[in-house]
Design a protein around this motif. Structure first.
Motif, PDB file in Angstrom:
ATOM      1  N   GLY A 225       0.694  -0.856  -0.221  1.00 22.98           N
ATOM      2  CA  GLY A 225      -0.148  -0.259   0.297  1.00 22.98           C
ATOM      3  C   GLY A 225       0.744   0.998  -0.186  1.00 22.98           C
ATOM      4  N   TYR A 226       0.118   2.131   0.790  1.00 19.83           N
ATOM      5  CA  TYR A 226       0.972   3.357   0.363  1.00 19.83           C
ATOM      6  C   TYR A 226       1.823   3.680   1.765  1.00 19.83           C
ATOM      7  CZ  TYR A 226       1.721   7.954  -0.312  1.00 19.83           C
ATOM      8  OH  TYR A 226       2.576  10.118  -0.224  1.00 19.83           O
ATOM      9  N   TYR A 227       2.624   4.310   0.836  1.00 19.29           N
ATOM     10  CA  TYR A 227       4.138   4.635   2.633  1.00 19.29           C
ATOM     11  C   TYR A 227       4.098   5.625   2.314  1.00 19.29           C
ATOM     12  CZ  TYR A 227       9.235   3.853   4.502  1.00 19.29           C
ATOM     13  OH  TYR A 227       9.947   4.389   4.780  1.00 19.29           O
ATOM     14  N   PHE A 228       3.979   5.961   3.678  1.00 22.36           N
ATOM     15  CA  PHE A 228       3.965   8.038   3.888  1.00 22.36           C
ATOM     16  C   PHE A 228       5.310   8.464   4.607  1.00 22.36           C
ATOM     17  CE2 PHE A 228       3.367  11.514   6.547  1.00 22.36           C
ATOM     18  CZ  PHE A 228       2.943  12.288   5.179  1.00 22.36           C
ATOM     19  N   ILE A 229       5.690   9.278   3.975  1.00 25.92           N
ATOM     20  CA  ILE A 229       6.683  10.663   4.307  1.00 25.92           C
ATOM     21  C   ILE A 229       6.098  11.788   4.353  1.00 25.92           C
ATOM     22  CG2 ILE A 229       9.290  11.378   3.492  1.00 25.92           C
ATOM     23  CD1 ILE A 229       9.807   8.372   1.851  1.00 25.92           C
ATOM     24  N   THR A 230       6.600  11.856   5.788  1.00 24.20           N
ATOM     25  CA  THR A 230       6.865  13.876   5.861  1.00 24.20           C
ATOM     26  C   THR A 230       7.751  14.974   5.625  1.00 24.20           C
ATOM     27  OG1 THR A 230       8.327  13.937   7.941  1.00 24.20           O
ATOM     28  CG2 THR A 230       5.847  12.949   8.141  1.00 24.20           C
ATOM     29  N   ASP A 231       7.009  15.635   5.366  1.00 24.17           N
ATOM     30  CA  ASP A 231       7.832  16.920   3.650  1.00 24.17           C
ATOM     31  C   ASP A 231       7.961  17.535   4.855  1.00 24.17           C
ATOM     32  OD1 ASP A 231       9.331  18.414   2.496  1.00 24.17           O
ATOM     33  OD2 ASP A 231       9.678  17.134   1.009  1.00 24.17           O
ATOM     34  N   ALA A 232       8.088  19.002   5.988  1.00 22.37           N
ATOM     35  CA  ALA A 232       7.314  20.170   5.955  1.00 22.37           C
ATOM     36  C   ALA A 232       8.239  21.069   5.364  1.00 22.37           C
ATOM     37  CB  ALA A 232       8.335  20.006   7.438  1.00 22.37           C
ATOM     38  N   GLY A 233       9.017  21.343   4.433  1.00 20.04           N
ATOM     39  CA  GLY A 233       9.179  22.188   3.355  1.00 20.04           C
ATOM     40  C   GLY A 233       7.686  21.925   2.434  1.00 20.04           C
ATOM     41  N   LEU A 234       7.557  20.881   1.713  1.00 23.66           N
ATOM     42  CA  LEU A 234       5.795  21.107   0.878  1.00 23.66           C
ATOM     43  C   LEU A 234       5.180  21.087   1.687  1.00 23.66           C
ATOM     44  CD1 LEU A 234       7.252  18.111  -1.509  1.00 23.66           C
ATOM     45  CD2 LEU A 234       7.482  20.696  -1.849  1.00 23.66           C
ATOM     46  N   SER A 235       4.542  20.421   2.993  1.00 27.84           N
ATOM     47  CA  SER A 235       4.010  20.770   3.732  1.00 27.84           C
ATOM     48  C   SER A 235       3.128  21.435   4.431  1.00 27.84           C
ATOM     49  CB  SER A 235       3.775  19.989   5.162  1.00 27.84           C
ATOM     50  OG  SER A 235       2.318  19.705   5.326  1.00 27.84           O
ATOM     51  N   ARG A 236       1.245  22.005   3.749  1.00 28.52           N
ATOM     52  CA  ARG A 236       0.315  23.060   3.854  1.00 28.52           C
ATOM     53  C   ARG A 236       0.052  23.148   5.112  1.00 28.52           C
ATOM     54  NH1 ARG A 236      -2.536  24.360  -1.060  1.00 28.52           N
ATOM     55  NH2 ARG A 236      -1.923  23.805  -2.428  1.00 28.52           N
ATOM     56  N   SER A 237      -0.172  22.123   5.959  1.00 22.31           N
ATOM     57  CA  SER A 237      -0.722  22.116   7.439  1.00 22.31           C
ATOM     58  C   SER A 237       0.180  21.381   8.204  1.00 22.31           C
ATOM     59  CB  SER A 237      -2.442  21.524   7.391  1.00 22.31           C
ATOM     60  OG  SER A 237      -1.760  20.771   5.864  1.00 22.31           O
ATOM     61  N   GLY A 238       1.815  21.061   8.244  1.00 20.00           N
ATOM     62  CA  GLY A 238       2.572  20.951   9.213  1.00 20.00           C
ATOM     63  C   GLY A 238       2.488  18.975   9.525  1.00 20.00           C
ATOM     64  N   ASN A 239       3.577  18.758   9.765  1.00 21.12           N
ATOM     65  CA  ASN A 239       3.573  17.152  10.018  1.00 21.12           C
ATOM     66  C   ASN A 239       3.202  16.480  10.625  1.00 21.12           C
ATOM     67  OD1 ASN A 239       6.357  16.888   8.038  1.00 21.12           O
ATOM     68  ND2 ASN A 239       7.053  16.993  10.300  1.00 21.12           N
ATOM     69  N   ILE A 240       2.477  16.829  11.843  1.00 18.99           N
ATOM     70  CA  ILE A 240       1.658  16.503  12.487  1.00 18.99           C
ATOM     71  C   ILE A 240      -0.206  16.300  12.075  1.00 18.99           C
ATOM     72  CG2 ILE A 240       0.833  16.743  15.057  1.00 18.99           C
ATOM     73  CD1 ILE A 240       3.277  16.643  15.377  1.00 18.99           C
ATOM     74  N   SER A 241      -0.425  17.208  11.057  1.00 21.60           N
ATOM     75  CA  SER A 241      -1.386  17.381  10.349  1.00 21.60           C
ATOM     76  C   SER A 241      -2.104  16.425   9.402  1.00 21.60           C
ATOM     77  CB  SER A 241      -1.983  18.278   9.647  1.00 21.60           C
ATOM     78  OG  SER A 241      -2.298  18.290   8.711  1.00 21.60           O
ATOM     79  N   ASP A 242      -0.288  16.628   8.618  1.00 23.70           N
ATOM     80  CA  ASP A 242      -0.060  15.205   8.355  1.00 23.70           C
ATOM     81  C   ASP A 242      -0.275  14.062   8.303  1.00 23.70           C
ATOM     82  OD1 ASP A 242       0.200  17.463   5.844  1.00 23.70           O
ATOM     83  OD2 ASP A 242       2.009  17.101   5.340  1.00 23.70           O
TER      84      ASP A 242
END
Ligand code: TZP
Ligand code: MG
Length: 199
Positions: A3-20
């Motif tokens: 399935g989908y494997y999620f990786i954080t990216d604070a630089g690209l994120s609109r609402s931040g890592n926690i929200s993502d």
């Protein structure tokens, strides 16, 4: 592992890592990798601790940093060639934690299996702007070749979007990770669900 494997990216994120990451959990991802190339050790530790608390029931991995993984009791790490070697990381993390290794060719994939990696990240499948030193795209041909010769789960990454994602899954990827195609979008949960539909 599928399935989908999620990786954080604070630089690209609109609402931040926690929200993502909360959105990723709502979209039923089974693996989250905390990746941040800019924060200092203390900032990494504090955010990783928060994410660990959110990701209690799924696999939570740390990119690059074995020390942070140990400090927050993560489920494992993802390592590239510029990070600690598999052997050293395994010694520090013990037998049970997950170690994923990035590979760029068949030789590295075979070596990763021989060493004992739990999965391999095949990277970059297509051209990407998200990781400047990702190297040359390997295409889905490499995924097909690795699938035939290596029995480890394959996580495909690099330049994957909803248009080419199906081809990547058909080539044999067990998981796909698309950073900019998900994290930069307004509705992260919805985008991940679209990727989940490719499986
Ligand atoms: N590792 C290899 S390519 C990459 C990482 C973290 C970035 C992938 O980002 P995108 O936006 O999905 O191409
Ligand atoms: Mg790394």
């Amino acid at each position: 592992m599928r399935g989908y494997y999620f990786i954080t990216d604070a630089g690209l994120s609109r609402s931040g890592n926690i929200s993502d990451v909360k959105a990723a959990l709502a979209a039923k991802v089974e693996i989250v990798q905390y990746r941040d190339k800019h924060k200092d050790t203390k900032e990494l530790f504090i955010e990783a601790l928060k994410l660990r608390a959110i990701c209690q029931r799924i696999k939570f991995l740390i990119n690059d940093r074995v020390d942070i993984a140990l400090a927050v009791e993560a489920d494992g790490v993802h390592l590239g060639r510029e990070d600690l070697s598999y052997r050293v990381a395994r010694r520090l993390l013990g037998k049970k934690r997950i170690i994923g290794l990035t590979v760029h060719n068949i030789k590295e994939a075979l070596a990763a299996e021989e060493e004992g990696a739990d999965y391999i990240g095949v990277s970059p499948v297509f051209a990407t702007l998200t990781k400047f030193d990702a190297g040359r795209p390997c295409g889905t041909g490499l995924i097909r070749m690795i699938k035939k010769r290596v029995s480890l789960p394959i996580v495909a990454i690099g330049g994957i979007d909803l248009l080419n994602g199906g081809e990547v899954v058909r080539a044999g990827a067990d998981c796909i990770c698309a950073v900019s195609a998900v994290v930069a979008k307004r509705d992260v949960k919805r985008e991940i669900e679209r990727f989940q539909e490719l499986f």
